[in-house]
Design a protein around this motif. Structure first.
Motif, PDB file in Angstrom:
ATOM      1  N   GLU A  43     129.817  89.081  64.558  1.00 56.09           N
ATOM      2  CA  GLU A  43     129.659  88.298  63.332  1.00 56.09           C
ATOM      3  C   GLU A  43     130.921  87.501  63.036  1.00 56.09           C
ATOM      4  O   GLU A  43     130.852  86.344  62.633  1.00 56.09           O
ATOM      5  N   LEU A  44     132.076  88.117  63.248  1.00 52.86           N
ATOM      6  CA  LEU A  44     133.339  87.410  63.027  1.00 52.86           C
ATOM      7  C   LEU A  44     133.509  86.268  64.017  1.00 52.86           C
ATOM      8  O   LEU A  44     133.969  85.188  63.659  1.00 52.86           O
ATOM      9  N   GLU A  45     133.117  86.500  65.272  1.00 55.19           N
ATOM     10  CA  GLU A  45     133.229  85.456  66.288  1.00 55.19           C
ATOM     11  C   GLU A  45     132.285  84.294  66.002  1.00 55.19           C
ATOM     12  O   GLU A  45     132.475  83.195  66.524  1.00 55.19           O
ATOM     13  N   GLY A  46     131.283  84.498  65.167  1.00 53.70           N
ATOM     14  CA  GLY A  46     130.378  83.429  64.782  1.00 53.70           C
ATOM     15  C   GLY A  46     130.994  82.452  63.790  1.00 53.70           C
ATOM     16  O   GLY A  46     130.432  81.389  63.528  1.00 53.70           O
ATOM     17  N   LEU A  47     132.141  82.801  63.241  1.00 49.02           N
ATOM     18  CA  LEU A  47     132.838  81.901  62.321  1.00 49.02           C
ATOM     19  C   LEU A  47     133.559  80.818  63.111  1.00 49.02           C
ATOM     20  O   LEU A  47     134.036  81.070  64.220  1.00 49.02           O
ATOM     21  N   PRO A  48     133.675  79.618  62.554  1.00 47.56           N
ATOM     22  CA  PRO A  48     134.354  78.536  63.278  1.00 47.56           C
ATOM     23  C   PRO A  48     135.821  78.869  63.552  1.00 47.56           C
ATOM     24  O   PRO A  48     136.538  79.308  62.651  1.00 47.56           O
ATOM     25  N   GLY A  49     136.230  78.706  64.795  1.00 46.96           N
ATOM     26  CA  GLY A  49     137.619  78.922  65.177  1.00 46.96           C
ATOM     27  C   GLY A  49     138.002  80.360  65.432  1.00 46.96           C
ATOM     28  O   GLY A  49     139.145  80.652  65.781  1.00 46.96           O
ATOM     29  N   ILE A  50     137.072  81.300  65.277  1.00 48.29           N
ATOM     30  CA  ILE A  50     137.370  82.720  65.490  1.00 48.29           C
ATOM     31  C   ILE A  50     136.837  83.129  66.854  1.00 48.29           C
ATOM     32  O   ILE A  50     135.640  83.071  67.113  1.00 48.29           O
ATOM     33  N   GLY A  51     137.750  83.563  67.720  1.00 48.41           N
ATOM     34  CA  GLY A  51     137.374  84.064  69.037  1.00 48.41           C
ATOM     35  C   GLY A  51     137.528  85.570  69.085  1.00 48.41           C
ATOM     36  O   GLY A  51     137.812  86.209  68.077  1.00 48.41           O
ATOM     37  N   PRO A  52     137.385  86.160  70.262  1.00 45.16           N
ATOM     38  CA  PRO A  52     137.457  87.605  70.400  1.00 45.16           C
ATOM     39  C   PRO A  52     138.797  88.203  69.952  1.00 45.16           C
ATOM     40  O   PRO A  52     138.838  89.266  69.340  1.00 45.16           O
ATOM     41  N   VAL A  53     139.893  87.535  70.262  1.00 46.01           N
ATOM     42  CA  VAL A  53     141.212  88.060  69.909  1.00 46.01           C
ATOM     43  C   VAL A  53     141.405  88.070  68.394  1.00 46.01           C
ATOM     44  O   VAL A  53     141.818  89.082  67.814  1.00 46.01           O
ATOM     45  N   THR A  54     141.083  86.964  67.750  1.00 44.31           N
ATOM     46  CA  THR A  54     141.254  86.887  66.297  1.00 44.31           C
ATOM     47  C   THR A  54     140.299  87.823  65.585  1.00 44.31           C
ATOM     48  O   THR A  54     140.676  88.476  64.607  1.00 44.31           O
ATOM     49  N   ALA A  55     139.069  87.937  66.066  1.00 51.08           N
ATOM     50  CA  ALA A  55     138.116  88.876  65.475  1.00 51.08           C
ATOM     51  C   ALA A  55     138.662  90.297  65.573  1.00 51.08           C
ATOM     52  O   ALA A  55     138.573  91.079  64.621  1.00 51.08           O
ATOM     53  N   GLY A  56     139.261  90.626  66.711  1.00 49.58           N
ATOM     54  CA  GLY A  56     139.874  91.944  66.884  1.00 49.58           C
ATOM     55  C   GLY A  56     141.026  92.180  65.924  1.00 49.58           C
ATOM     56  O   GLY A  56     141.192  93.282  65.394  1.00 49.58           O
ATOM     57  N   LYS A  57     141.816  91.143  65.677  1.00 53.03           N
ATOM     58  CA  LYS A  57     142.919  91.261  64.724  1.00 53.03           C
ATOM     59  C   LYS A  57     142.400  91.496  63.309  1.00 53.03           C
ATOM     60  O   LYS A  57     142.970  92.281  62.556  1.00 53.03           O
ATOM     61  N   ILE A  58     141.327  90.803  62.954  1.00 50.24           N
ATOM     62  CA  ILE A  58     140.738  90.981  61.621  1.00 50.24           C
ATOM     63  C   ILE A  58     140.244  92.414  61.460  1.00 50.24           C
ATOM     64  O   ILE A  58     140.512  93.072  60.448  1.00 50.24           O
ATOM     65  N   ILE A  59     139.563  92.922  62.468  1.00 54.45           N
ATOM     66  CA  ILE A  59     139.047  94.289  62.416  1.00 54.45           C
ATOM     67  C   ILE A  59     140.192  95.292  62.350  1.00 54.45           C
ATOM     68  O   ILE A  59     140.151  96.251  61.576  1.00 54.45           O
ATOM     69  N   ALA A  60     141.235  95.086  63.144  1.00 52.05           N
ATOM     70  CA  ALA A  60     142.372  96.016  63.164  1.00 52.05           C
ATOM     71  C   ALA A  60     143.125  96.046  61.838  1.00 52.05           C
ATOM     72  O   ALA A  60     143.739  97.056  61.499  1.00 52.05           O
ATOM     73  N   GLY A  61     143.065  94.960  61.073  1.00 53.29           N
ATOM     74  CA  GLY A  61     143.796  94.880  59.812  1.00 53.29           C
ATOM     75  C   GLY A  61     143.052  95.409  58.603  1.00 53.29           C
ATOM     76  O   GLY A  61     143.561  95.360  57.488  1.00 53.29           O
ATOM     77  N   ARG A  62     141.851  95.902  58.788  1.00 53.05           N
ATOM     78  CA  ARG A  62     141.048  96.388  57.668  1.00 53.05           C
ATOM     79  C   ARG A  62     141.674  97.601  57.017  1.00 53.05           C
ATOM     80  O   ARG A  62     142.343  98.368  57.691  1.00 53.05           O
TER      81      ARG A  62
END
Length: 91
Positions: A43-62
């Motif tokens: 779902e995060l990767e479906g956002l514009p400009g968000i790839g696997p690495v950034t999605a992983g960073k978002i999840i890790a920062g929760r």
């Protein structure tokens, strides 16, 4: 539902602990925003400009208290935040 049990809790912080069989609500039907605290990697990767690495960073920062923490914690840059800020929320 992902709950970072090792995260420090601050005064006034709200925690949501779902029922054992509850399905996480990742999309707010009212305004079609993705909850960055419960969204899946895909779902995060479906956002514009968000790839696997950034999605992983978002999840890790929760967990996040508000979406501006994505910039404050340097998870995403200001330019990318400006692209997604109207598509994400926390609740």
């Amino acid at each position: 539902m992902y709950l970072n049990r090792a995260a420090k809790v601050s005064d006034g912080q709200k925690l949501y602990v779902p029922a054992r069989n509850a399905q996480p609500a990742t999309l707010n039907a009212q305004n079609n925003r993705i909850n960055i605290n419960t969204a899946s990697q895909g779902e995060l990767e479906g956002l514009p400009g968000i790839g696997p690495v950034t999605a992983g960073k978002i999840i890790a920062g929760r967990p996040y208290q508000n979406v501006s923490e994505l910039v404050e914690r340097k998870v995403v840059g200001q330019k990318l935040f400006d692209q997604i800020k109207d598509l994400v929320s926390v609740w």
